[in-house]
Design an enzyme around this catalytic site. Structure first.
Site, PDB file in Angstrom:
ATOM      1  N   HIS A  27      12.312 -51.232  54.449  1.00 24.01           N
ATOM      2  CA  HIS A  27      12.919 -50.678  53.246  1.00 24.01           C
ATOM      3  C   HIS A  27      14.114 -49.807  53.635  1.00 24.01           C
ATOM      4  CE1 HIS A  27       9.868 -47.507  54.310  1.00 24.01           C
ATOM      5  NE2 HIS A  27      10.961 -46.802  54.217  1.00 24.01           N
TER       6      HIS A  27
HETATM    7  P1  TYD Z   1       5.877 -46.586  53.137  1.00 24.55           P
HETATM    8  O1  TYD Z   1       6.978 -45.573  53.153  1.00 24.55           O
HETATM    9  O2  TYD Z   1       6.159 -47.888  52.453  1.00 24.55           O
HETATM   10  O3  TYD Z   1       5.362 -46.884  54.611  1.00 24.55           O
HETATM   11  P2  TYD Z   1       6.036 -47.492  55.914  1.00 24.55           P
HETATM   12  O4  TYD Z   1       7.519 -47.466  55.743  1.00 24.55           O
HETATM   13  O5  TYD Z   1       5.581 -46.599  56.979  1.00 24.55           O
HETATM   14  O6  TYD Z   1       5.522 -48.861  56.121  1.00 24.55           O
HETATM   15  O7  TYD Z   1       4.578 -45.901  52.505  1.00 24.55           O
HETATM   16  C1  TYD Z   1       3.322 -46.539  52.551  1.00 24.55           C
HETATM   17  C2  TYD Z   1       2.520 -46.059  51.349  1.00 24.55           C
HETATM   18  O8  TYD Z   1       2.295 -44.654  51.436  1.00 24.55           O
HETATM   19  C3  TYD Z   1       3.221 -46.318  50.024  1.00 24.55           C
HETATM   20  O9  TYD Z   1       2.243 -46.774  49.096  1.00 24.55           O
HETATM   21  C4  TYD Z   1       3.718 -44.982  49.586  1.00 24.55           C
HETATM   22  C5  TYD Z   1       2.796 -43.998  50.285  1.00 24.55           C
HETATM   23  N1  TYD Z   1       3.504 -42.776  50.678  1.00 24.55           N
HETATM   24  C6  TYD Z   1       3.290 -41.597  49.977  1.00 24.55           C
HETATM   25  O10 TYD Z   1       2.526 -41.545  49.001  1.00 24.55           O
HETATM   26  N2  TYD Z   1       3.948 -40.467  50.363  1.00 24.55           N
HETATM   27  C7  TYD Z   1       4.817 -40.467  51.419  1.00 24.55           C
HETATM   28  O11 TYD Z   1       5.388 -39.405  51.769  1.00 24.55           O
HETATM   29  C8  TYD Z   1       5.014 -41.702  52.144  1.00 24.55           C
HETATM   30  C9  TYD Z   1       5.954 -41.757  53.316  1.00 24.55           C
HETATM   31  C10 TYD Z   1       4.333 -42.814  51.727  1.00 24.55           C
END
Ligand code: TYD
Length: 141
Positions: free
Chosen positions: A57
């Site tokens: 992302h």
């Molecule tokens: P995401 O940022 O998509 O993870 P990565 O980039 O590490 O693969 O986040 C994964 C899940 O966690 C998503 O459902 C959103 C949640 N999340 C939060 O609730 N708060 C946060 O600060 C972060 C970073 C993620």
């Protein structure tokens, strides 16, 4: 800096302050120091199964500093035109990822901890989770 025009050359590896001690080192990042941004949130990835890929992302406004607090992993940064792979494997280096950069995190070593210092609190509206939407948002289509 406008996130729409940000590119991977705006993403540098920064060396953080290290307090060396034979009994164990300390690395410090504190608001107010000449650092890229003030921190409003930290989170960390751990227990990442081998072969997993995280990220996938971009963010519209968020600045992040990504640190391999333990172990190692590779961060692929992509501004829609150019890509670069940066291996992080020391707890006193942080990769600054500015807004408007697509990132993927791959090749986690066993026991790796990916610590992320972030300039803003969590906001799902700040995410671009679709690569084509990211390219469109960057006005590269
Ligand atoms: P995401 O940022 O998509 O993870 P990565 O980039 O590490 O693969 O986040 C994964 C899940 O966690 C998503 O459902 C959103 C949640 N999340 C939060 O609730 N708060 C946060 O600060 C972060 C970073 C993620």
């Amino acid at each position: 800096m406008k996130s729409l025009t940000s590119d991977i050359h705006n993403c540098n590896v920064v060396e953080m302050e290290k307090n060396h001690n034979p009994a164990g080192n300390i690395t410090i990042y504190q608001n107010g120091d000449p650092q890229p941004f003030d921190v409003k949130r930290i989170y960390y990835l751990y227990d990442v199964p081998g072969g997993s890929e995280r990220g996938g992302h971009a963010h519209k406004q968020l600045h992040q500093l990504i640190v391999a607090a333990s172990g190692s992993f590779d961060v692929i940064i992509d501004d829609g035109r150019n890509k670069k792979i940066i291996q992080l494997n020391r707890p006193y280096y942080g990769l600054l990822v500015v807004p408007g950069i697509w990132r993927e995190i791959v090749n986690f070593s066993s026991g790796a901890i990916c610590l992320v210092l972030a300039s803003e609190k969590y906001s799902e509206e700040d995410y671009l989770r679709d690569y084509n939407a990211f390219i469109e948002w960057k006005s590269l289509k």
